[in-house]
Design a protein around this motif. Structure first.
Motif, PDB file in Angstrom:
ATOM      1  N   SER A  57      -3.260   6.205  -6.640  1.00 16.68           N
ATOM      2  CA  SER A  57      -2.442   4.585  -7.061  1.00 16.68           C
ATOM      3  C   SER A  57      -1.319   4.860  -8.366  1.00 16.68           C
ATOM      4  N   GLN A  92     -10.931  -1.466  -1.023  1.00 23.18           N
ATOM      5  CA  GLN A  92     -10.128  -1.314   0.070  1.00 23.18           C
ATOM      6  C   GLN A  92     -11.872  -1.351   1.148  1.00 23.18           C
ATOM      7  N   LEU A 119       0.416  -0.997   0.498  1.00 25.66           N
ATOM      8  CA  LEU A 119       0.001   0.035  -0.073  1.00 25.66           C
ATOM      9  C   LEU A 119       0.806   1.032  -0.543  1.00 25.66           C
TER      10      LEU A 119
END
Length: 532
Positions: free
Chosen positions: A400, A463, A385
């Motif tokens: 990301s 998530q 992460l």
């Protein structure tokens, strides 16, 4: 890149290791007996605590504290809490709920009090699930709940039996249920829509109704509590005069036995792998049914999604298929990687799928959740992460670098560039909605069925964590990632994709076990009708 399954893997690994260590020591039979006794003791102890907690009375200040904590965590960690309900409206809903809280509350009362605030977010991945305390007679693990023993379908706002799991096998498929316990079906469905814990993305009445029907047994139990008997008013196919009868409620175990005995050819599993069949060799028509994008652990050793999909598209090429029907109805999503892999068989040029970002507080919450678990997998997940989410935006999000930078190329082998017909409904959600939105935005496919359950431009997912309320201990699914699909909004500016042809099941087709939407699609192909 995404670690949706790490937590489950860690739990299963820990449990399995403990069991194996016990069984591998000295006398296997003795250890097995001891293990069974230990399990029984754990269940007995947990049942006591479980029942005590569920039967508690909650005072107004406790319920207000739960509601306040829910609001705080939604606003702090949810990546897009005001996408569909603006902040002013959200505050108004909270104040209205808080101001009505007085006196004493049962767990069920507390559930229904906090539910509207969760619903206000209108995010399909944010939901308050009724736990086993609310779906159990006497609020105990040892008491197996009994439910309304039918699967039902709604056709033109009328309810019909789809499968009969009751002890009375005379009520066949197609029997109309007019009322339950003297309540007309229309009134029942309106109430279940209000208390539905699933609702799709945004203000989507079709999605809410879809889930109210799909979760009918559970929602009716949640609303009415457990009943030993249901009095139903019904009408058999071809008859005009309604009749009434009493039907015993049944446990899930009983209904599963009835499913196996009465419907041996029916597979109710919704996590199966992709399948393929030729439906019209003359017109060169094949159907690819993608029931889910979830990882199917039962298929280990038998194949995997990518491998099975590759075989299917090879067969499409070998059989010179000209018209492909892609069935995504009821596909509630799963892994983005699977959705993207399938997308590459249709895309005409390299593409970016989406951007994924987290609030910094949300990203920290993920890391904190991982710290609760020991082992290499959890530590590796946290490290990945840190490595992946490095692009800091002015709005406070961290995105990301993989999804933002990566362009996916169309598959070189077995690429399909013929006619595509996509079947969808309000159960088409999450990763399946991504596929639908991207293909539509690319100008690929003719869309048949009902409004998509997922939003056209993206969703909150990637998530997940849980909000556990401090007093009632009710739990809310909390998505932490914001997924924005890379689409041209000028091509379509509505919140959810509506089909080119809105098709609902006809009563005759339902009774005869025929697929109205598929029949309509085959007729389009026969008449060479396509939209894009």
């Amino acid at each position: 890149m995404l670690f949706l399954l790490f937590k489950a893997i860690i739990d299963l690994k820990s449990i399995s290791e403990q069991i194996m260590n016990l069984l591998l020591q000295s006398n296997l039979k003795l250890k097995t007996a001891i293990l069974r006794c230990q399990i029984a003791l754990v269940w007995a102890i947990s049942s006591i605590g479980f029942s005590t907690l569920a039967q508690r009375t909650y005072y107004a200040d406790q319920v207000k504290e739960d509601l306040k904590q829910l609001k705080i965590e939604l606003e702090k960690f949810h990546p897009d809490p005001y996408k569909y309900t603006n902040k002013v409206r959200f505050e108004h809903i909270y104040d209205s709920l808080s101001n009505t809280i007085t006196g004493k509350y049962s767990l069920r009362d507390t559930y229904f009090t906090v539910l509207p605030l969760v619903q206000a977010v209108q995010c399909g991945h944010t939901y308050l699930l009724p736990d086993r305390r609310l779906l159990s007679k006497g609020n105990a693990y040892t008491n197996r709940p009994k439910f309304f023993p039918f699967s039902v379908r709604l056709i033109n706002d009328r309810m019909f039996i789809s499968r009969n799991y009751s002890s009375d096998k005379k009520l066949s498929r197609g029997t109309e249920i007019i009322a339950i316990d003297a309540q007309p079906i229309g009134k029942i469905m309106t109430q279940l829509d209000r208390i539905s814990f699933y609702n799709g993305d945004g203000d989507n009445p079709q999605a809410k109704r879809y889930y109210s029907v799909r979760e009918f047994r559970k929602l009716y139990y949640l609303w009415k509590g457990e009943q030993e008997v249901f009095e139903i008013t019904y009408r058999r196919p071809g008859q005009d005069k309604p009749k009434s009868t009493k039907i015993e409620a049944q446990t899930n175990d009983f209904m599963e036995r009835m499913l196996e005995a009465r419907y041996p050819d029916v597979d109710e599993d919704t996590t199966g792998i992709v399948s393929y069949r030729i439906v019209d060799s003359t017109q060169k028509v094949a159907l690819v049914d993608v029931r889910s994008f979830m990882r199917d652990y039962s298929m280990y050793g038998k194949g995997n999604f990518e491998g099975e999909t590759r075989k299917i598209f090879r067969r499409l090429e070998e059989n010179k298929i000209e018209n492909l029907i892609l069935d995504l109805r009821g596909n509630s999503g799963g892994l983005l990687e699977y959705s993207i892999f399938l997308m590459r068989y249709f895309a005409q040029q390299p593409f970016v799928t989406c951007k994924i970002g987290f609030k910094e507080d949300g990203l920290q919450r993920i890391k904190d959740d991982y710290k609760k678990y020991d082992g290499y997998v959890a530590k590796e997940a946290a490290a990945r992460l840190n490595m992946e989410f490095t692009i800091k935006k002015s709005d406070g999000f961290v995105e990301s670098k993989y999804y933002q930078e990566r362009k996916y190329r169309p598959h070189d082998d077995f690429h399909f560039d013929k006619n595509v017909y996509v079947l969808m409904n309000s159960g088409t959600f999450s990763a399946a909605a991504l596929l639908v939105s991207k293909l539509h935005n690319m100008g690929i496919g003719t869309y048949i069925g009902n409004t998509c359950g997922g939003a056209y431009d993206g969703c909150s997912a990637a998530q997940f964590s849980k909000i556990k309320l401090p007093n009632s201990e009710l739990e809310i699914s909390l998505p932490l990632g914001k997924i924005n699909y890379e689409i041209d909004e000028k091509k379509y500016d509505k919140p959810a994709l509506k089909p080119d042809f809105d098709i609902n099941t006809s009563l005759d087709d339902f009774i005869n076990g025929e697929d109205t939407t598929l029949k309509f699609t085959l007729d389009l192909i026969k008449r060479k009708v396509r939209i894009r």
